[in-house]
Scaffold this active site. Structure first.
Site, mmCIF file in Angstrom:
data_model
loop_
_atom_site.group_PDB
_atom_site.id
_atom_site.type_symbol
_atom_site.label_atom_id
_atom_site.label_comp_id
_atom_site.label_asym_id
_atom_site.label_seq_id
_atom_site.Cartn_x
_atom_site.Cartn_y
_atom_site.Cartn_z
ATOM 1 C CG ASP A 42 -38.031 -79.066 173.480
ATOM 2 O OD1 ASP A 42 -39.113 -79.636 173.228
ATOM 3 O OD2 ASP A 42 -36.929 -79.635 173.358
ATOM 4 C CD GLU A 43 -41.757 -80.280 168.360
ATOM 5 O OE1 GLU A 43 -41.910 -80.623 167.174
ATOM 6 O OE2 GLU A 43 -41.680 -81.092 169.304
ATOM 7 C CG ASP A 73 -37.046 -78.467 167.804
ATOM 8 O OD1 ASP A 73 -37.215 -78.550 169.028
ATOM 9 O OD2 ASP A 73 -36.752 -79.442 167.083
#
Length: 451
Positions: free
Chosen positions: A150-151, A25
């Site tokens: 973003d993960e 993350d």
């Protein structure tokens, strides 16, 4: 229980072979991207706004850096409200004149001296940085599930062992920071839900390992809202039932939970106990394959740049062949200081598997930057076609070698950006049941449903 440099929860004897799942993350990703472009923003309060324009007061906060949060700025907050808490730094102000990094800290500053940097969302730039991160993740794991820009989840069971899982996760973190320039928090656990909670446990720049046999003890003291899949409404209902922590939920009568929430209640009960049988499944075949490499110091040496691109071209072509992938487009990425991203691509008349051609085209495209000072180079093949049948080279087509439309762009091409890619453009909260088109807050960053 944890420390910033990495934490390991003591294990208990468990002879079963357990999966090793990483949840990666990125920390305040949009703000981190802005700091890549403007290194002077490091350590400063940064607010990135959606629907925001420079100098205006409209829009909403997409993400606020940790420094900005100290002044009460939160994701999903109106820009006008954020400005009341953290005024915009006047153009030309130095960090010293703002007082934003004075020794007194946020509590001791004169409100008139507090100021932050406001920037509009630049999703194309963020996608280009995300592409760099994704390339590392796919290089480090056989199975990657990208859930947003973003993960991502990684199943690394075949790549490492529990005895060295922390070191492997640290390697992933270090590569992202060293090669891309942004930080990630990583959770390691035997299943997806525990790994996600672990990645949130010690932000920013955290590394938390939950070993097999310790998951339930790790979860027990956490607020029930931290259990993956429990939103504010469900958390409020659980508290009304006297269930405050994950431990309370794990000890609850599952029949009562099913009566109140249906079969979802049983699922939450199991997750609170550390049981999650979901497998990390890919979000689809990749739309491109790429490799990138940064120079220790930016270089103007054409031979050094060419040598690096030749090495990357060979690596990319090998990855494509390993995945039974042919490609219609070959491109290079060149990053010049401070962080200006340039991409150049050449389209071919048909899909090919031709390592020599990848190198030839990549070097031809790189020639445009012979005189430029370069900090990073990359090679990418895209417009992929997957096949297990006999593969061809360009010689099998009517067009002569090297022909094809040449395209230039200064941002990532859309061929790499369908929703199945790491963009996943934050369509909202994603669950196995589907996509809920909502704006949500995670690590202080709002997911955007309109990109």
């Amino acid at each position: 229980m944890s420390d910033r440099g990495g934490s390991r929860l003591p294990g208990v004897g468990d002879e079963r072979e357990e999966r090793i799942v990483l949840h990666v993350d990125m920390d305040c990703f949009y703000a981190a991207c802005e700091r890549l472009r403007e290194p002077d923003l490091r350590g400063e309060p940064v607010v990135v706004g959606m629907g925001y324009e420079e100098g205006e007061n409209h829009g909403a906060v997409a993400t606020a850096s940790y420094e900005a949060r100290e002044y009460g700025v939160e994701s999903a907050q109106a820009i006008g409200s954020a400005l009341e808490r953290l005024p915009r730094k006047a153009e030309g102000d130095s960090t010293d004149s703002s007082g934003a990094d004075s020794e007194d800290g946020a509590d001791g500053e004169d409100e008139a001296d507090v100021a932050g940097y406001y920037r509009p969302v630049d999703i194309e730039f963020y996608k280009s940085v995300s592409t760099d991160v994704r390339a590392i993740l796919h290089d480090c794991a056989d199975t990657v599930r990208e859930v947003s820009i973003d993960e991502a989840y990684l199943d690394v069971t075949e790549r490492t062992a529990w005895e060295v899982a922390e070191g492997f996760a640290r390697h992933v973190k270090n590569r992202i920071e060293r090669e891309v320039g942004v930080t990630a928090s990583v959770g390691v656990a035997p299943n997806m839900s525990a790994a996600k909670i672990a990645s949130d446990h010690d932000k920013p720049d955290g590394l938390v390992v939950v070993e097999p046999g310790t998951t339930r003890d790790f979860l027990a003291p956490l607020d029930v809202a931290e259990i993956h899949g429990i939103g504010p409404v469900t958390a409020r209902t659980l508290r009304e039932m006297g269930i405050e922590t994950a431990g309370d939920l794990a000890d609850a009568d599952p029949r009562t939970l099913v009566d109140r929430f249906g079969e979802r209640g049983r699922e939450l009960y199991h997750r609170a106990r550390g049981d999650d049988e979901r497998r990390v499944t890919p979000t689809g075949r990749p739309k491109s394959l790429s490799r990138e490499s940064a120079f220790t110091d930016p270089t103007t040496d054409p031979e050094e740049k060419c040598a690096r691109v030749s090495t990357l071209a060979a690596a990319v072509a090998e990855r494509a062949r390993d995945r039974d992938a042919m490609y219609r487009t070959i491109g290079v990425k060149v990053v010049t200081p401070p962080f200006d991203v340039h991409t150049r691509e050449q389209s071919l008349p048909g899909p090919v598997d031709d390592p020599e051609l990848v190198e030839e085209v990549a070097l031809d495209l790189l020639a445009e930057f012979d005189d430029d000072r370069v900090r990073k180079v990359g090679v990418r093949v895209s417009n992929l076609q997957f096949t297990e049948s006999d593969q061809t080279s360009l010689d099998g087509f009517d067009a002569p070698s090297g022909t094809g439309e040449s395209r230039t762009a200064d941002s990532s091409d859309s061929a790499d950006d369908p929703k199945s890619s790491a963009e996943a453009a934050d369509d909202g909260e994603k669950t196995d049941e589907g996509v809920h088109r909502t704006s949500r807050k995670r690590d202080g960053q709002v997911s955007l449903s309109d990109f």
